[in-house]
Structure formats: structure tokens, C-alpha cells
Scaffold this active site. Structure first.
Site, PDB file in Angstrom:
ATOM      1  N   CYS A 111       0.814  -1.223   0.000  1.00  0.00           N
ATOM      2  CA  CYS A 111       0.000   0.000   0.000  1.00  0.00           C
ATOM      3  C   CYS A 111       0.851   1.278   0.000  1.00  0.00           C
ATOM      4  CB  CYS A 111      -0.958   0.002   1.173  1.00  0.00           C
ATOM      5  SG  CYS A 111      -2.050  -1.419   1.141  1.00  0.00           S
ATOM      6  N   HIS A 248      -3.325   7.264   2.437  1.00  0.00           N
ATOM      7  CA  HIS A 248      -3.777   5.944   2.003  1.00  0.00           C
ATOM      8  C   HIS A 248      -5.162   5.678   2.593  1.00  0.00           C
ATOM      9  CE1 HIS A 248      -4.051   1.861   0.951  1.00  0.00           C
ATOM     10  NE2 HIS A 248      -3.886   1.396   2.166  1.00  0.00           N
ATOM     11  N   ASN A 278     -10.264  -0.107   0.099  1.00  0.00           N
ATOM     12  CA  ASN A 278      -8.803   0.002   0.134  1.00  0.00           C
ATOM     13  C   ASN A 278      -8.234  -0.593  -1.163  1.00  0.00           C
ATOM     14  OD1 ASN A 278      -6.063  -0.382   0.530  1.00  0.00           O
ATOM     15  ND2 ASN A 278      -6.267  -1.198   2.608  1.00  0.00           N
TER      16      ASN A 278
HETATM   17  N1  COA Z   1     -18.572  -8.324   9.684  1.00  0.00           N
HETATM   18  C1  COA Z   1     -19.015  -8.604  10.928  1.00  0.00           C
HETATM   19  N2  COA Z   1     -18.213  -8.940  11.927  1.00  0.00           N
HETATM   20  C2  COA Z   1     -16.900  -8.997  11.687  1.00  0.00           C
HETATM   21  C3  COA Z   1     -16.373  -8.721  10.422  1.00  0.00           C
HETATM   22  C4  COA Z   1     -17.250  -8.385   9.395  1.00  0.00           C
HETATM   23  N3  COA Z   1     -16.843  -8.085   8.149  1.00  0.00           N
HETATM   24  N4  COA Z   1     -15.030  -8.853  10.478  1.00  0.00           N
HETATM   25  C5  COA Z   1     -14.716  -9.203  11.736  1.00  0.00           C
HETATM   26  N5  COA Z   1     -15.849  -9.290  12.468  1.00  0.00           N
HETATM   27  C6  COA Z   1     -16.002  -9.665  13.856  1.00  0.00           C
HETATM   28  C7  COA Z   1     -14.850 -10.470  14.383  1.00  0.00           C
HETATM   29  O1  COA Z   1     -15.007 -11.828  14.070  1.00  0.00           O
HETATM   30  C8  COA Z   1     -14.944 -10.197  15.862  1.00  0.00           C
HETATM   31  O2  COA Z   1     -15.948 -11.008  16.402  1.00  0.00           O
HETATM   32  P1  COA Z   1     -15.751 -11.708  17.833  1.00  0.00           P
HETATM   33  O3  COA Z   1     -15.601 -10.565  18.815  1.00  0.00           O
HETATM   34  O4  COA Z   1     -16.983 -12.490  17.987  1.00  0.00           O
HETATM   35  O5  COA Z   1     -14.497 -12.527  17.703  1.00  0.00           O
HETATM   36  C9  COA Z   1     -15.433  -8.767  15.939  1.00  0.00           C
HETATM   37  O6  COA Z   1     -16.001  -8.470  14.658  1.00  0.00           O
HETATM   38  C10 COA Z   1     -14.338  -7.768  16.246  1.00  0.00           C
HETATM   39  O7  COA Z   1     -13.241  -8.070  15.407  1.00  0.00           O
HETATM   40  P2  COA Z   1     -11.966  -7.178  15.411  1.00  0.00           P
HETATM   41  O8  COA Z   1     -10.982  -7.745  14.436  1.00  0.00           O
HETATM   42  O9  COA Z   1     -11.493  -6.924  16.805  1.00  0.00           O
HETATM   43  O10 COA Z   1     -12.573  -5.817  14.849  1.00  0.00           O
HETATM   44  P3  COA Z   1     -11.872  -4.437  14.663  1.00  0.00           P
HETATM   45  O11 COA Z   1     -12.647  -3.390  15.336  1.00  0.00           O
HETATM   46  O12 COA Z   1     -10.392  -4.506  14.929  1.00  0.00           O
HETATM   47  O13 COA Z   1     -12.071  -4.187  13.104  1.00  0.00           O
HETATM   48  C11 COA Z   1     -10.815  -4.266  11.083  1.00  0.00           C
HETATM   49  C12 COA Z   1     -11.481  -5.079  12.172  1.00  0.00           C
HETATM   50  C13 COA Z   1     -10.182  -5.236  10.092  1.00  0.00           C
HETATM   51  C14 COA Z   1     -11.878  -3.449  10.368  1.00  0.00           C
HETATM   52  C15 COA Z   1      -9.755  -3.325  11.708  1.00  0.00           C
HETATM   53  O14 COA Z   1      -8.929  -4.043  12.579  1.00  0.00           O
HETATM   54  C16 COA Z   1      -8.911  -2.661  10.668  1.00  0.00           C
HETATM   55  O15 COA Z   1      -9.387  -1.907   9.832  1.00  0.00           O
HETATM   56  N6  COA Z   1      -7.592  -2.888  10.714  1.00  0.00           N
HETATM   57  C17 COA Z   1      -6.684  -2.350   9.729  1.00  0.00           C
HETATM   58  C18 COA Z   1      -6.768  -3.183   8.504  1.00  0.00           C
HETATM   59  C19 COA Z   1      -6.205  -2.504   7.305  1.00  0.00           C
HETATM   60  O16 COA Z   1      -6.501  -1.364   7.055  1.00  0.00           O
HETATM   61  N7  COA Z   1      -5.418  -3.244   6.524  1.00  0.00           N
HETATM   62  C20 COA Z   1      -4.828  -2.775   5.337  1.00  0.00           C
HETATM   63  C21 COA Z   1      -3.741  -1.815   5.661  1.00  0.00           C
HETATM   64  S1  COA Z   1      -2.990  -1.253   4.226  1.00  0.00           S
END
Ligand code: COA
Length: 321
Positions: A111, A248, A278
């Protein structure tokens, strides 16, 4: 002497996939995706390729700059999803464009790829090796996304964005910082082809994106503000001197976290991730092109571009529009 962006272009696949569409594939909801990421829909390829999207974006950037393909001296494609191992995507784009006089090669910094390619072009031009460069970030991430993993498949989209940069007497790129931390490579990764030859056969996990979302989130909110501060210090500017922060587009909450740490109002952080998700290396140049075409970039404005992603890689650049 400086290096200035003189044209922008972008291209997106035709198919729009909404959050509601994704509820047909995985256990998720529009509400969850919007609240946690800010993403409402994304473009997904139904035939467009990294090369075809890149070529379209480049044609538009050339047209915007008033230059011909034959004038291009350096053509860089930033991508982590090329169609082929060889030849590189840049040579394929060169052929489609008819940029016969360009030296063409790819660069993969995930990215942060577009930003690293911009810096590479800057260094070549600063060194007097080339007069101009066409830089494109192009991705078809839908090829490497695991469409059964709700933690990742809701985040990504396909697209391409390009800029033409040229040696200029006007102020352009003012400063740059880049960083890599290979020790954290595991938090966002995608395996490639298997090692298989007459002497060994290894089976990798799966050739799809795997991510520790929380780790990536924490990395972005911590490292991006500090590298923006670093480039501002280098160019003797304050965060408040910047007109727009073109970051980004990974997650609305990441952008908000960065803005908060910098102490800058959110209206200086344009976003399009609600419509495109993204797009990795394509995110910054697509957003830049949208701002350019909407007339939101006035001559003399100070912009900060900043990218971050797998590697881990991250960087920032200050420029005068
Ligand atoms: N829909 C519904 N629930 C979802 C889900 C989705 N698409 N994806 C994950 N969950 C659930 C998980 O399973 C978890 O459930 P649980 O508590 O029963 O285990 C819950 O939501 C929380 O998951 P978590 O991973 O802690 O959520 P989060 O608030 O950290 O959000 C992201 C997840 C991926 C959105 C976030 O971590 C993020 O954006 N991270 C950066 C990723 C990124 O930008 N990557 C590219 C960088 S270039």
C-alpha cells in the site's frame, strides 16, 4: 529545480459491489462494515486487469498533462497483484500505451507502493537521469482476497491511479521520508507460488491475504503521524501549514486517528474509501486524481501524501501543487 506533478488520471472497474452484496457471501452487515471501516462499496474486476486499468489511468494522466506517450522517459508500475511474474506489468503497460521511449519496471511496496515509486522517480529526475516519469499504482486485489474471510474481503477494492511528474523550475516535491520494518511482515501477508521443482515441493498455507487487523490498525495510527511529523520537520513546516492530507485509504477510523495525533481538523483529510474501499497502491493516486478533477487542488497548495501497508512499509511526502 524541482519535480512536479503535472497530470493525474484514474480508472476503476465497472462493477460496484455494495456492503449488502457482501452479506450474500459472508456473515456481515452494512452497518458493521460502515461503522468499523467507513467503507460503503468498492469496485471489483469482472475482467479488467492490473495492466488494462493502469494503461487507462496513464492515458488520462498524459491527456491531463498535455503530453504524448512517446515523451515518457520512465514508467513505473506500483503493484502487488501483477497478472504475470514476467514480463512485468510496466512493460505490458508500455506496450499498450505506445510509450516506446520509456524505461519500464514494477515496484512492490504494497500500500506504500505508489509513494515509494514517486520517490524513486523523484530521485531519478533529481539525479538528472530522466526528465519525466509516469507513475501508476494499479491493483486487482480481488484476485488475492479470500472471499470466505469476512475480516478481509470487506476491506479491499480494485482500481488504478497515475501521475505524470516532470522536472520543473516551479516548486513541486519538497521532501520525502520512507521506512520499512520487515520484522512485522507476518501481520499482513499473501503467499505466492509454491516452491516446486525436481528437488523439492513445499506447500504454503494458501495464496490469499491474511491479516491481523488490530496490529495493522495500531501500526498505522502510531507510525503514520510520526513519519508525517518527520517530513514536516525536514521541510520546516508545521502540521497546520498543510492544506490537504492525501492519505492511504484503508479505514476511516485510521484516518481519524492520524488527524487526531497531528492535531489537524478532519476537513483537511479528503476521503473516497466509502466508494472504493482500500485499493492498496492505487488509493493515493486515485484520490489525488478525483481531487484534481473536482478542482479542489489550487496552484501553490501544500499537500502531504502518506502511504502505509504490508512489509511493513510506510512513508510521506510534502509537495506544492
Ligand atoms: N462483519 C461482521 N463482523 C466482523 C467482520 C465483518 N466483516 N469482520 C470481523 N468481524 C467480527 C470479528 O469476528 C470479531 O468477532 P468476535 O468478537 O466475535 O471474535 C469482531 O467483529 C471484532 O473483530 P476485530 O478484528 O477486533 O474488529 P476491529 O474493530 O479490529 O475491526 C478491522 C477489524 C479489520 C476493520 C480493523 O482491525 C482494521 O481496519 N484494521 C486495519 C486493517 C487494514 O486497514 N489493513 C490494510 C492496511 S494497508
Amino acid at each position: 529545480m524541482s519535480v512536479k506533478i503535472i497530470g493525474t488520471g484514474s480508472a476503476l472497474p465497472e462493477k460496484i459491489v455494495t456492503n449488502d452484496d457482501l452479506t450474500q457471501l459472508v456473515d456481515t452487515s452494512d452497518e458493521w462494515i460502515k461503522e468499523r471501516t467507513g467503507i460503503g462499496s468498492r469496485r471489483i474486476s469482472t475482467g479488467e486487469t492490473v495492466v488494462s486499468l493502469a494503461a487507462q489511468a496513464c492515458e488520462k494522466a498524459l491527456e491531463n498533462a498535455g503530453r504524448e506517450a512517446a515523451q515518457v522517459q520512465l514508467l513505473l508500475v506500483a503493484t502487488c497483484t501483477p497478472e504475470m511474474g514476467i514480463p512485468c506489468a510496466a512493460c505490458q503497460v508500455q506496450s499498450l500505451l505506445g510509450a516506446a521511449n520509456a524505461v519500464a519496471f514494477d515496484l512492490n511496496a504494497a500500500c506504500a507502493g505508489f509513494l515509494f515509486a514517486l520517490n524513486t522517480a523523484y530521485a531519478y529526475i533529481e539525479a538528472g537521469i530522466y526528465e519525466n516519469a509516469l507513475i501508476v499504482g494499479s491493483e486487482v486485489l480481488s484476485k488475492i482476497v479470500d472471499w470466505t474471510d469476512r475480516g478481509t474481503c470487506v476491506l479491499f477494492g480494485d482500481g488504478a491511479g497515475a501521475v505524470l511528474v516532470e522536472r520543473s523550475e516551479q516548486p513541486g516535491i519538497l521532501g520525502f521520508v520512507q521506512h520499512s520494518d520487515g520484522t512485522k511482515g507476518e501481520v499482513l501477508k499473501c503467499d505466492s507460488r509454491q516452491l516446486k521443482n525436481p528437488y523439492i515441493s513445499l506447500t504454503f498455507d494458501s495464496p490469499f491475504v491474511k491479516m491481523d487487523g488490530r496490529e495493522v490498525f495500531a501500526f498505522a495510527v502510531r507510525q503514520v503521524p510520526s513519519c508525517i511529523q518527520e517530513v514536516l520537520q525536514q521541510t520546516q513546516l508545521d502540521a497546520g501549514d498543510v492544506d490537504l492530507y492525501v492519505l492511504h485509504q484503508a479505514n476511516r477510523r485510521i484516518v481519524e486517528g492520524i488527524a487526531k495525533r497531528l492535531g489537524v481538523e478532519m476537513d483537511k483529510f479528503p476521503m473516497n474509501l466509502d466508494r472504493v474501499g482500500n485499493m492498496s497502491s492505487a488509493a493515493i493516486p486515485v484520490l489525488l486524481d478525483e481531487l484534481n478533477r473536482e478542482g479542489r487542488l489550487q496552484e501553490g497548495m501544500t499537500l502531504v501524501l502518506s502511504g502505509f501497508g504490508a512489509g511493513l512499509t510506510y512513508g510521506a511526502c510534502v509537495l506544492r501543487w
